[in-house]
Design a protein around this motif. Sequence first.
Motif, PDB file in Angstrom:
ATOM      1  N   THR A  50       2.494 -10.395  -3.189  1.00 23.83           N
ATOM      2  CA  THR A  50       1.398 -11.363  -3.307  1.00 23.83           C
ATOM      3  C   THR A  50       0.076 -10.624  -3.212  1.00 23.83           C
ATOM      4  O   THR A  50      -0.071  -9.702  -2.404  1.00 23.83           O
ATOM      5  CB  THR A  50       1.488 -12.420  -2.198  1.00 23.83           C
ATOM      6  N   ILE A  51      -0.876 -11.039  -4.025  1.00 29.19           N
ATOM      7  CA  ILE A  51      -2.219 -10.458  -3.996  1.00 29.19           C
ATOM      8  C   ILE A  51      -3.125 -11.404  -3.216  1.00 29.19           C
ATOM      9  O   ILE A  51      -3.282 -12.566  -3.583  1.00 29.19           O
ATOM     10  CB  ILE A  51      -2.768 -10.231  -5.410  1.00 29.19           C
ATOM     11  N   GLN A  87       0.340  -7.705  -0.541  1.00 28.32           N
ATOM     12  CA  GLN A  87       1.155  -8.010   0.624  1.00 28.32           C
ATOM     13  C   GLN A  87       2.572  -8.355   0.206  1.00 28.32           C
ATOM     14  O   GLN A  87       2.803  -8.891  -0.883  1.00 28.32           O
ATOM     15  CB  GLN A  87       0.548  -9.190   1.397  1.00 28.32           C
ATOM     16  N   LYS A  88       3.519  -8.045   1.105  1.00 28.70           N
ATOM     17  CA  LYS A  88       4.914  -8.410   0.862  1.00 28.70           C
ATOM     18  C   LYS A  88       5.608  -8.572   2.207  1.00 28.70           C
ATOM     19  O   LYS A  88       5.471  -7.704   3.091  1.00 28.70           O
ATOM     20  CB  LYS A  88       5.624  -7.339   0.034  1.00 28.70           C
ATOM     21  N   THR A  95      -4.862  -1.844   0.020  1.00 28.57           N
ATOM     22  CA  THR A  95      -6.106  -2.613   0.026  1.00 28.57           C
ATOM     23  C   THR A  95      -7.155  -1.907  -0.806  1.00 28.57           C
ATOM     24  O   THR A  95      -7.260  -0.686  -0.783  1.00 28.57           O
ATOM     25  CB  THR A  95      -6.631  -2.791   1.464  1.00 28.57           C
ATOM     26  N   ARG A  96      -7.920  -2.707  -1.546  1.00 24.57           N
ATOM     27  CA  ARG A  96      -9.128  -2.225  -2.205  1.00 24.57           C
ATOM     28  C   ARG A  96     -10.287  -3.028  -1.625  1.00 24.57           C
ATOM     29  O   ARG A  96     -10.327  -4.253  -1.753  1.00 24.57           O
ATOM     30  CB  ARG A  96      -9.065  -2.414  -3.726  1.00 24.57           C
ATOM     31  N   ASP A  97     -11.223  -2.323  -1.004  1.00 28.50           N
ATOM     32  CA  ASP A  97     -12.308  -3.005  -0.315  1.00 28.50           C
ATOM     33  C   ASP A  97     -13.575  -2.973  -1.160  1.00 28.50           C
ATOM     34  O   ASP A  97     -13.779  -2.075  -1.968  1.00 28.50           O
ATOM     35  CB  ASP A  97     -12.565  -2.326   1.029  1.00 28.50           C
ATOM     36  N   ASN A  98     -14.423  -3.961  -0.936  1.00 28.93           N
ATOM     37  CA  ASN A  98     -15.725  -4.037  -1.609  1.00 28.93           C
ATOM     38  C   ASN A  98     -15.619  -3.983  -3.127  1.00 28.93           C
ATOM     39  O   ASN A  98     -16.332  -3.241  -3.798  1.00 28.93           O
ATOM     40  CB  ASN A  98     -16.640  -2.921  -1.104  1.00 28.93           C
ATOM     41  N   VAL A  99     -14.726  -4.751  -3.669  1.00 33.35           N
ATOM     42  CA  VAL A  99     -14.588  -4.879  -5.122  1.00 33.35           C
ATOM     43  C   VAL A  99     -15.647  -5.869  -5.603  1.00 33.35           C
ATOM     44  O   VAL A  99     -15.726  -6.994  -5.115  1.00 33.35           O
ATOM     45  CB  VAL A  99     -13.184  -5.375  -5.499  1.00 33.35           C
TER      46      VAL A  99
END
Length: 1004
Positions: A50-51, A87-88, A95-99
Motif C-alpha cells: 500500500t502507498i 507499506q506492507k 519512504t520518499r520525503d518532501n515530494v
Amino acid sequence: MQTFRHPGYAAACRRTALAIALGMSLAGTAMAQSNASGVIFGRSAEAGSTIHIENLDTGLARDIAVDADGRYRAGSLPVGRYKVTVQKDGKTLDTRDNVQVALGSGVDVSFTGAATASASGAQTLEGIQVIGNALPAIDVSSVDSRTVLTSEQLQKLPLARNVTAAALLAPGVVSGDARYGNVASFGGSSASENQYYINGYSVANALTGLGFVSLPFDAIDQQQIYTGGYGAEYGRSTGGVISIVTKRGGNTWKGGVGMYVTPQYFRQQPRSIYRENGVLYQYRGDNKSSSTQYTGYISGPLIKDKLFLYAAGDFTSTKGPTISPFTTPQDSKETSKATKYLAKIDWNITDSHIVELTALSDKTNTDRSIYGYNYQTLQQSSYLGTDKLKNAASLAGSEPGGDVYIGKYTGYITDDLTVNALYGTSKTDHVRNLAYASNPNCPWITDSRRGITNPIVGCGLVNGTVLNAGAKDKTHGWRLDVEYRLGSHDLRAGLDTQTLESTSGNIYEGGYRWVYRNAGTVPGRPDVVPPPGAQYYVEQRLFETGASVKVEQEAQFIEDRWQVSDRWLAYLGLRNEQFKNLNGAGEVYVKQRHQLAPRLGLTWDVFGDSSFKVYANAGRYHLAIPSNVAIRGASASTYYSQYYSYTGVAANGEPTGLTPLGNRFYLNGEDGTTPDPRTVAAQGLKAYYQDEYILGFDKTIGNDWAYGAKLTMRKLKSSIDDFCDSRPFEKYAARNNIDISNASIAGCYLFNPGQSNTFMVDVNGQGNFVPFKLTKDDFTTPAGVAFPDLKRKYYSLDLYLEHQFSNRWYGRVDYTFSRSYGNSEGQLKSDIGQLDPSVTQDWDAPEIMQFTNGPLPNDRTHQLKAYGYFQMNPEWLFGANLAVASGRPKNCIGVDPVDAIGYGASYFECDLQPSPRGSQGRLPWTWRLDLNTEYRPAWADHKLAFTANVFNVFGSQKETAIIEVAETGSIAAGKPIKSDDYRRAVAYQTPRYFQFGVRYDFSL
C-alpha cells in the motif's frame, strides 16, 4: 480498498535559508490532471503493498493499493509537499520525503525494493523551503508543453511583481503590442486568444479576452504557463493558458509583511518621441513615477488537520506626471491606488472529501488632475479639470479588475474514482468621471494638417474615446469532472460552462470629434470637394455604442491516459464546445454547436528510468467570439462623418463659419438602429479554431542537468471577422435575377474569411429574408480583386538547457527560432493597434487584403531567454534574467489608387504602389538584463529579507512599436499626402528602474 487516517503533523527538526527550487519548468512537463491539482504515480516492487501519501502541511492522507502490475496513481492532489511511504503488513518499507506536487504535473515516485526511509522533516516560511529528496527531472507522463514556476522561483528571480512578467519566461511567449496593455502573445497568436485561471476558474477579461483579474503576487503558490499541447479539459484558447494555484493554510500559523519601493529619482529618463522630420512629438523626460507597495499575509489552522486559512493583500500607491503629445498638450498628475486581496479556506471534511473556498478582489482607483502644458517652455500651465477612474483605465489591457468567488469540492470516492466540482462567479464595475474646470463643451480635437508646428488644441481632458455610463462585467460558471482508473486506463470526463455578461459602450469625449486636414479630395467620398483655393477642411465624426450583451459557453470532454506498456503512454482526448452570442436586445445572433476538438498525445520513456523522454501531440483548439463584438456589431451604434469648410477656430478648438461639403456619411451602416440578428452573421458560422502539432524530447545529464528540443507547428484553420461590402450581394442578385433595389443590406456581417458564406438578406426591406449563398467568386470585385484564403501559420524550434538547484545555483537557458506569418494576425490588428477583437479592419473588403501576406506583428524570429540564481550562502542570494529578441516586422500602410471602399490610408500600399506586409524591414533587436539580490541576516534567523532589483540594467530603450500608417488618406495633385507621424515611435522598452524591498516572515 482505500482507507484514510489523520496522522499528526510532524514538527520540523531544523530550519535553513537555503531555498531549493524545484526547477520543474521543463518544456513538456506534465499532462494536466486538473487545472488546480497534481498527481503522484509510480511502481512498487512489493506485491500487495500500500502507498501512503501524506501532505506535510495539512495532514491530509491517502492510502492507495498497488495494482497487480505493481503500479499506483493518486490523482487530484492539492499542490504542496508530501511524504510518500510504501507499506506492507503494517510495516514501512521505504519512504520518499518532501515530494513536491506541481500544478497539473505528474510526479514519478517509484520504489524498487531496498528500504531507504527518510525521517527528515521540513519547515516552510513563505520565502524559505527545505526539500529533502531530489525529484526526477523529467515527467514521463506528460504530452503537453508548459513552464511551471513555484513561489520560490518567483521570489528569487528578478521579476516585476505581476503574472505577465512571469509568463514571459516561457519559450515562445512575447509581449503583445503596448497599446493593449501588459499582455502577452503565445506562439504567434494575438494577445486576446489566451485563457487565465485562478484555482480552476477562468478570470479572463469578460469583454475582450485581453488580460485577466489579478491577485496579490505573493499569494501565488504555483503558476503554470501552457504554450501548447494541453489536454481536453482546457478550451476557449488558441494562444496559451496561464493557470495559477494560490497558497493555502497548513498546520502551522505563519505570517509576513513586506514593503517594496520603486523610487522616482532612481528611474532612468524615458526617451522623448520625435517625428522623422525632427519635430518633438512628445516630451517624456518628466514622465517618471514612484510607487510603494505594502504586502501582508497570514496562514494557519483554524482547526488542526481540518480547517485552514490563508489570507494575503497587496496595497500599491503610484504617483507621477504624464506629459501628453504636443498635439494635445497636457500635464496629468496621476495618483493610482490598487488594492488586491485574497482569502482562502480549505476544509478537510474527511480525508475523502475536501472543500476549498476562495475570494479575491482586484480594484484600482485612479485620480488625475489635468493641466495644460506649454511645449515652448516645457512648463505646466492652467488647470483644466479632473479625470477619475475605477477599474476603467485598463479596460483594454491586462487587469480589468473585479471581485471573484470560487468554490471547489474534491471527493476521493474510492482508490479508482475521484470527483471534482467547481463553481465560480465574478463582477467588475467600470466608472469614469470627467470634471472640467471651465466650459464642459470640450469635444475631441485632432489636428492632422501636415507641417503644422502649432496645432489646434481643444479643452478636453482625454482627447479620445471615453467610456459610456453603466459599464460592468460579470461571469458565472461551473464544472464537474469525474476520474476513474480502469486497469491501465485513467479515464476522465467532465462538463464545463461559463456565461460572460458585459454592459459596455464608448463615445467620443464631448460627444463628437473634429479632425482638421489638408485640402484634397477624399477617396470614396466623391461629393467632398473643398472650395477652390481652400488650404484646409475639417471632418466631424460622431461615434457612440452601448449595450448589455452576453456570451454562453458550454463544453463536454473525455480523455484517456492509457499506459500502453512500461515505457509507452498514450493520451486520447475529445472536447465538444458550444458557443452562443446574444446582442443588446437579448437575441441570439451567433450559435455554434458541436465544435469537436480531438487531442492526441504519445510519450516514450526511452530507457524506462525517467531520464529520456520523447513525446508528440496533435490537437484542435476553439475560441468563442468575444462579447465586445455585440456591443457594436450586433447592437445599436452610430458612426458617421460629415465634412465642412471653415473660416475660424473657437477657443475650445471647434471650427467656426462651417459650410457642409457633401452629405453625412454613415460608416459601416451604423445609423443608430439595432440590426436584425439575422443580418449580423453568416448562417452556420464556423468557430474560430486552430490545429497544432508538437514533437519533442527531454533528456537528463547526470543528476543536475537536463536539455531538450521541441518542434511546434500551428495553423489557423478558421477565423471570424466582419466584412463591410455590399458588392458581393449585388453580384449574387444579378446572377440569380433577384431585385434588391429596396433591399436592407447590413453595413457589416460576421463571416468566415476566405470561404464561401451564406447570408440572410431582406430583399424588399419588409422582412422578406432570402438566403444568399455567396461563393468565393462572389466576393471578387468587378476589378478582379479576390479575397485570399485565410493564412496564419506559426512554426518554431525550441531548445533548452537547465541546471536543477544543486551546488547552490539554478539556471535555465531557452532559445527559440520561430516564424509567424500569413495575412491575418487573428482577433486583433496590432499593425494599427486596433482594439476590436474579431471585428478588425482586416477582411472588410477584398481590396484591403491585397499584399497582406508576410511576417505578422507577433513574429520574433529569434528569442533567447536565460534566468537563474545563486545562493552564495545562507544569507546572500543573487539572481539574473536576460531576454534578447529580434525586432518586430515593419510595414508601410497607405492609400489605394482606386480606394473603391473609401478606407483611406488602410492598405498595404505606399506611393500608390504595393508595399507587402513586412517589406519595410524590422524594428531593432531588443535586449534586457535584470538583476537582483536578497540578504537574509543570520541575526534575524533568516526571517528578515532585504531585496534590491534593477530592471533593464544597461538602460536599453529600443523601439517596440511604431506608427505604420504612412499617408493621411487624402490625395492632392495626384499624389497621396504623406503623414508626419509615419514611423514615429509608439512605445519603447521600459527605462531602467530600481525596486527595493524588505520582508519579514514569521511563525507563531
